[in-house]
Scaffold this motif. Sequence first.
Motif, mmCIF file in Angstrom:
data_model
loop_
_atom_site.group_PDB
_atom_site.id
_atom_site.type_symbol
_atom_site.label_atom_id
_atom_site.label_comp_id
_atom_site.label_asym_id
_atom_site.label_seq_id
_atom_site.Cartn_x
_atom_site.Cartn_y
_atom_site.Cartn_z
ATOM 1 N N GLU A 115 0.844 -1.190 0.000
ATOM 2 C CA GLU A 115 0.000 0.000 0.000
ATOM 3 C C GLU A 115 0.884 1.245 0.000
ATOM 4 N N LEU A 116 0.784 2.044 -1.040
ATOM 5 C CA LEU A 116 1.635 3.223 -1.190
ATOM 6 C C LEU A 116 1.007 4.473 -0.587
ATOM 7 N N LYS A 117 -0.312 4.531 -0.571
ATOM 8 C CA LYS A 117 -1.004 5.696 -0.017
ATOM 9 C C LYS A 117 -2.433 5.324 0.327
ATOM 10 N N THR A 118 -2.910 5.812 1.455
ATOM 11 C CA THR A 118 -4.321 5.671 1.807
ATOM 12 C C THR A 118 -4.729 6.872 2.647
ATOM 13 N N LYS A 119 -5.886 7.443 2.346
ATOM 14 C CA LYS A 119 -6.371 8.570 3.131
ATOM 15 C C LYS A 119 -7.854 8.780 2.861
ATOM 16 N N PRO A 120 -8.597 9.276 3.852
ATOM 17 C CA PRO A 120 -10.003 9.640 3.630
ATOM 18 C C PRO A 120 -10.085 10.991 2.941
ATOM 19 N N ILE A 121 -11.159 11.215 2.196
ATOM 20 C CA ILE A 121 -11.371 12.503 1.533
ATOM 21 C C ILE A 121 -12.794 12.966 1.824
#
Length: 225
Positions: A178-184
């Motif tokens: 996983e390179l990036k994870t974030k809520p928007i």
Amino acid sequence: MNRLKKKLTAAVIGLSMVASMGAGAYAASNLTPIKAFLNWGLSFKVNGKPFQLRDGNGGTLSPITYNNTTYLPIRSVSDALGIAVHVDNKGLIQLGETVDGISIATGFEGDNRTKDPSKTVYDGKDYKDVFLDNNSGDRSASFMLYPKKKYQKLYIQVAAIGKDIKAFNVQDSDTDIELKTKPIAMGDGLVTIEVDIGGSDALYVWAETSDGGSVFIPMTTSYFK
């Protein structure tokens, strides 16, 4: 890029290197015959772990020794350090980020891509070409991207419409890292997400959203670099 990788990168770039990418792309007049030696006596470790130099097809490679200088295949070195390497049709080799961004529309694979003017506008601006998942139900809106190890960064813009995006994720498709994870959140507007993709051949991109929510990603302002 962490401090160790920076030091390794500087050391590698400080060596004389050759690109194991085939000479067919370059004019024969630029090639000079030399007498060199395959040096099978050298071995390598990266971050303390053994590393084997290989070509793009997985074949074993050896460093070349010429005039007391060791030459390493740049593709193998870039793979070891997770640094992108890009060669253009004029023979220019670029390590790391390229000068000009390349739209993710190039080689894009996935449903929900549209150029319908009624769907490509966000906050009063027409982005012309977008990924828009406005399907019903709780779901994962997903697609594939193929940087093919040519780029160091992905700059992708994302907006949540109707409902917040619970998590936006970018994953290396080959390693499942996983390179990036974030809520928007809806209130965030059009968010630009920077992802380090050095060494990645294929990316799996997906967003977890709820019924009544849409995922809006403009192709024209999202790019590799």
